[in-house]
Design an enzyme around this catalytic site. Structure first.
Site, mmCIF file in Angstrom:
data_model
loop_
_atom_site.group_PDB
_atom_site.id
_atom_site.type_symbol
_atom_site.label_atom_id
_atom_site.label_comp_id
_atom_site.label_asym_id
_atom_site.label_seq_id
_atom_site.Cartn_x
_atom_site.Cartn_y
_atom_site.Cartn_z
ATOM 1 N N HIS A 42 0.374 -0.596 -0.205
ATOM 2 C CA HIS A 42 0.193 -0.087 -0.212
ATOM 3 C C HIS A 42 1.066 0.830 -0.223
ATOM 4 O O HIS A 42 0.837 1.996 -0.617
ATOM 5 C CB HIS A 42 -0.692 0.169 1.335
ATOM 6 C CG HIS A 42 -1.833 -0.977 0.810
ATOM 7 N ND1 HIS A 42 -1.259 -1.708 1.747
ATOM 8 C CD2 HIS A 42 -3.159 -1.674 0.055
ATOM 9 C CE1 HIS A 42 -2.541 -2.838 1.645
ATOM 10 N NE2 HIS A 42 -3.190 -2.059 0.760
ATOM 11 N N ASP A 85 -6.861 4.548 2.415
ATOM 12 C CA ASP A 85 -5.864 3.536 1.623
ATOM 13 C C ASP A 85 -7.407 1.749 1.769
ATOM 14 O O ASP A 85 -8.107 2.166 3.158
ATOM 15 C CB ASP A 85 -4.443 3.080 1.354
ATOM 16 C CG ASP A 85 -4.306 2.392 2.676
ATOM 17 O OD1 ASP A 85 -4.650 1.761 3.704
ATOM 18 O OD2 ASP A 85 -2.967 1.960 2.626
#
Ligand code: NAG
Ligand code: NAG
Length: 468
Positions: free
Chosen positions: A18, A116
């Site tokens: 991520h 995220d």
């Protein structure tokens, strides 16, 4: 800090995958769209060296204000070996007070919060500051699945994994029961309700940013925008965002070796930083490679049962290294993946199908052998092979059994030496070109980010009116 540019906050949850994309998103917003970006990295106590390296190199680019948030203790809430979805969403829920006080300490008040996939529990914090809320996710198809999960939950009876029919999602390839992501494997588990909750939290956001581009996922993006079942949240396709290629100083002997090989003649084999094979599968892969007589670079990790092993090469068949001496290299340490995939001598990638790797491969015009190792990668493999036509994949899922040497030989030859490989290469080159076009000025992803920035500007004005 005097600036009239709107200010966005990105919060990156723990984990290298991520972090790579979140940082790239931040860089793009600053360099192409003049946003001011504060980047919070949530650190876990056991965070990897990879993460701190990424943060270091982002600091040297000086585009983002990077602030690390201290680890939070979640040991009283989740088991140490709880599934990743449960663990990370808990971290991101518990980080809220820290995040909130870090935001109120910022000199310039921010106008948007971007999290995220694991960060949706932290979106509440945006409300305290009248900020817009966005979620940045890796790819379109899993996003569709998460958004649609509350509907599947009502419609489908019994476990997803035992359905006779694939799960139907508007605008997407159906999801085969054997391909469903980990959190959907068992509906009685806590992780399943966490997954549903994330879908609901996403529906409450002001927009979803996806690391894809309009041409790569046309029907899925259209459906998410038009079909009510997806919750009518604005969807911005902002990719492809991948790790930038390192400075020339990172050149290694691998790249020197590649310089001496013919164009598109080498297959690169890597299962990612965490990917491991069984000892038997290593033997079959080695034998298959040898039978194929194609050139290769293989990043070999110790087998699953022997992580601490210090002689990985012992797992190769007797004499393998000698017999393949002129054909390939076996690497037991880290390899510069972006540089390897970008090298003209590389013509194929045997990959575990993490989405970052798949995008890197596409952007370098390299067709793949899709070899998923975990449930969450099976949809990637299916999409690459069946929808995009840029990969072949083994008949039996590598998560279910051993892929034999003959099949490996056949797949390697298909990608590297045969007509089918040529067709995949043409297709992947088309995607590469359309991906590059998307983020050049005036391209679809460039414009999507510009729209997002416009929303941020409007919200800054609203915030000013509200402020005393
Ligand atoms: C789901 O988990 C429960 C126990 O938590 C178990 O009894 C059941 O068999 C599992 N179902 C599947 C499909 O694995
Ligand atoms: C692809 O793999 C990534 C992990 O790298 C995962 O987050 C994502 O959900 C997967 N996408 C699909 C389509 O399976």
């Amino acid at each position: 800090m005097e600036t009239s540019n709107p200010h966005a906050v990105i919060v990156s949850s723990p984990g290298v995958g991520h972090l790579v994309c979140d940082l790239e998103l931040g860089h793009r917003l600053v360099s192409d769209h003049n946003l001011h970006v504060t980047f919070f990295v949530v650190v876990e106590s056991n965070s990897s060296a990879g993460e701190s390296e990424l943060v270091q190199s982002a600091r040297t680019r000086k585009l983002l204000d990077i602030i690390e948030l201290p680890p939070v203790d979640i040991s009283s809430q989740v088991e140490p070996n709880a599934p990743i979805f449960t663990r990370l969403t808990t971290v991101m829920r518990e980080i809220r007070p820290t995040l909130s006080s870090a935001i109120s300490d910022l000199k310039l008040s921010p106008t948007a919060l971007i999290v995220d996939i694991f960060g949706t529990p932290a979106l509440d914090v945006a409300d305290e500051f009248h900020m817009l809320k966005y979620v940045f996710v890796t790819s379109a198809w899993p996003l569709a699945l998460i958004l649609y999960a509350p509907i599947l939950d009502k419609e489908v009876e019994g476990e997803y994994v035992v359905q006779k029919q694939p799960l139907r999602l508007p605008g997407c390839m159906p999801v085969r029961p054997e391909d469903v992501v980990d959190p959907l494997l068992n509906r009685t588990k806590h992780e399943y309700s966490v997954f549903l909750q994330v879908g609901l939290e996403m529906r409450q956001s002001d927009g979803l940013l996806v690391n894809t581009w309009e041409d790569l996922d046309t029907p899925t993006l259209k459906a998410m925008r038009e079909e009510e079942g997806y919750g009518s949240v604005p969807v911005y396709a902002v990719g492809p965002l991948v790790r930038p290629v390192g400075p020339p100083s990172s050149r290694s002997e691998l790249l020197d070796w590649l310089d001496e090989q013919p164009v598109e003649s080498v297959i690169y084999i890597s299962f990612g930083s965490a990917g491991v094979l069984s000892a038997q599968q290593i033997t079959e892969l080695a034998s298959g490679l040898e039978l194929s007589q194609q050139r290769f670079i293989w990043v070999l990790r110790p087998p699953s049962k022997d992580k601490a092993c210090n002689d990985v090469l012992a797992y190769l068949p007797d004499g393998f290294l000698g017999r393949t001496h002129d054909l390939g290299l076996v690497v037991t340490k880290w390899a510069p993946q972006s540089e390897i995939l970008g090298h003209g001598s590389v013509g194929g990638f045997l990959s575990h199908c993490g989405w970052n790797s798949a995008l890197e491969s596409i952007l370098n015009g390299v067709p793949m052998i899709a070899w998923p190792l975990y449930a969450e990668q099976k949809m990637n493999a299916t999409k690459l092979a069946e929808e995009l036509g840029v990969a072949v994949r083994p008949k039996i899922a590598p998560t279910k059994g051993i892929v034999g040497r003959e099949e490996i030989e056949m797949m390697v030859r298909k990608v590297m030496a045969e007509q089918e490989g040529k067709a995949m290469r043409d297709r992947v080159m088309e995607l590469k070109n359309s991906g590059e076009k998307a983020w050049n000025e005036g391209g679809s992803s460039f414009n999507a980010l510009a729209q997002l920035v416009k929303q941020c500007e409007l919200n800054s004005e609203r915030q000013r009116v509200k402020a005393p």
